[in-house]
Design an enzyme around this catalytic site. Structure first.
Site, short mmCIF file in Angstrom:
data_model
loop_
_atom_site.label_atom_id
_atom_site.label_comp_id
_atom_site.label_asym_id
_atom_site.label_seq_id
_atom_site.Cartn_x
_atom_site.Cartn_y
_atom_site.Cartn_z
CG ASP A 65 27.69 -20.66 17.88
OD1 ASP A 65 27.51 -19.45 18.02
OD2 ASP A 65 27.90 -21.43 18.83
CG ASN A 72 25.98 -29.72 26.67
OD1 ASN A 72 26.71 -28.75 26.57
ND2 ASN A 72 25.19 -30.12 25.69
CD GLU A 88 25.23 -29.40 21.83
OE1 GLU A 88 25.86 -29.17 22.88
OE2 GLU A 88 24.04 -29.10 21.68
C1 F6R Z 1 27.22 -19.03 21.71
C2 F6R Z 1 27.81 -20.34 21.94
C3 F6R Z 1 27.44 -21.19 23.10
C4 F6R Z 1 27.24 -20.40 24.41
C5 F6R Z 1 26.86 -21.35 25.54
C6 F6R Z 1 26.59 -20.60 26.82
O1 F6R Z 1 27.75 -18.42 20.55
O2 F6R Z 1 28.60 -20.73 21.15
O3 F6R Z 1 28.46 -22.15 23.29
O4 F6R Z 1 28.41 -19.72 24.70
O5 F6R Z 1 25.73 -22.08 25.20
O6 F6R Z 1 25.46 -19.77 26.64
P1 F6R Z 1 25.05 -18.70 27.74
O7 F6R Z 1 26.13 -17.70 27.79
O8 F6R Z 1 23.76 -18.11 27.22
O9 F6R Z 1 24.88 -19.44 29.02
#
Ligand code: F6R
Length: 241
Positions: A67, A136, A143
């Site tokens: 992403d 979440n 999401e």
């Molecule tokens: C990042 C992504 C998100 C993160 C998730 C956890 O490329 O796709 O899904 O993996 O938000 O983020 P952290 O590792 O910062 O807790």
């Protein structure tokens, strides 16, 4: 789904890096799906360490990221492009022409989504897809919602995600509200979805993903459909399973 429980974040990172290295040893031309955020940083550090000791060669792999934020330019230090250069690409011998990250600055985001799907579909399959998990239950920026979205799409980030992302920005008003994300399809169909979670704040999401029903309200739960899925949790993230 195989669950590996480790005591610490360092052990989790070592386990994850080992799996990625094995995939690349078995197939030097592997397609490696990558993630950003705090969780994979330790894994990337391990891979860089092995590269420096000549124990792994990234020359022929290609990478596909999950992403990117919409409206943040490549050279902005908060962009995922910048994150990948800083935490991995600039420190290994990957051919940058074979690294793909969606372009959240495109004037035609719909077309950018189609282009990204074409890139993904031009690969036989993603050999290993590294993933973090949102508090979440999001994977990539898929999401929680009423349906799973298969392909690359533009997403309105939820308030939970916007709040969680604030820690990376000096100015809270600059935290993006939209992102472009790989859809659920290529993630769940990757050969090995490899999800990492560290810390107490991930324990509820991990419990829902592992013990709950498969539901688009917890997007990570869909990984239960792929028998090759590997989930690595440290003691805190795995405290409820
Ligand atoms: C990042 C992504 C998100 C993160 C998730 C956890 O490329 O796709 O899904 O993996 O938000 O983020 P952290 O590792 O910062 O807790």
């Amino acid at each position: 789904m195989r669950i590996i429980k480790t005591k610490t974040y360092e052990e989790l990172s070592l386990e994850a890096a080992n799996i990625i290295r094995s995939v690349i040893i078995l197939n030097p031309f592997a397609v490696v799906g990558l993630a950003t955020g705090s969780t994979p940083i330790g894994t990337y550090k391990k891979l860089i360490e092995w590269y420096n000791k000549k124990e792994i060669d990234f020359k022929n792999i290609s990478t596909i990221n999950l992403d990117e934020y919409v409206g943040i330019s490549y050279d902005d230090k908060c962009s995922y492009h910048h994150f990948m250069e800083e935490n991995l690409f600039d420190k290994i011998n990957v051919n940058k022409e074979n690294t793909y990250i969606p372009n959240g600055m495109s004037n035609d985001l719909k077309n950018e989504c189609e282009k990204y799907d074409n890139i993904i579909n031009s690969k036989v399959r993603i050999d290993v897809q590294l993933l973090g998990i949102g508090e979440n239950g999001h994977i990539g920026f898929n999401e929680p919602s009423d349906e799973f979205i298969y392909d690359t799409h533009i997403v309105d980030l939820t308030l939970d995600t916007i709040n969680a992302n604030k820690r990376f920005f000096d100015d809270e008003s600059k935290v993006p509200k939209k992102a472009i994300t790989m859809g659920i399809g290529p993630i769940v169909n990757s050969n090995i979805p490899l999800l990492l979670a560290s810390g107490k704040n991930k324990s509820d999401a991990i419990e829902k993903m592992v013990k709950g029903q498969i539901s688009s309200k917890c997007p990570a739960s869909i990984l239960g459909l792929n028998k090759n899925t590997i989930v690595i949790v440290d003691e805190e993230a795995g405290s409820k399973i």
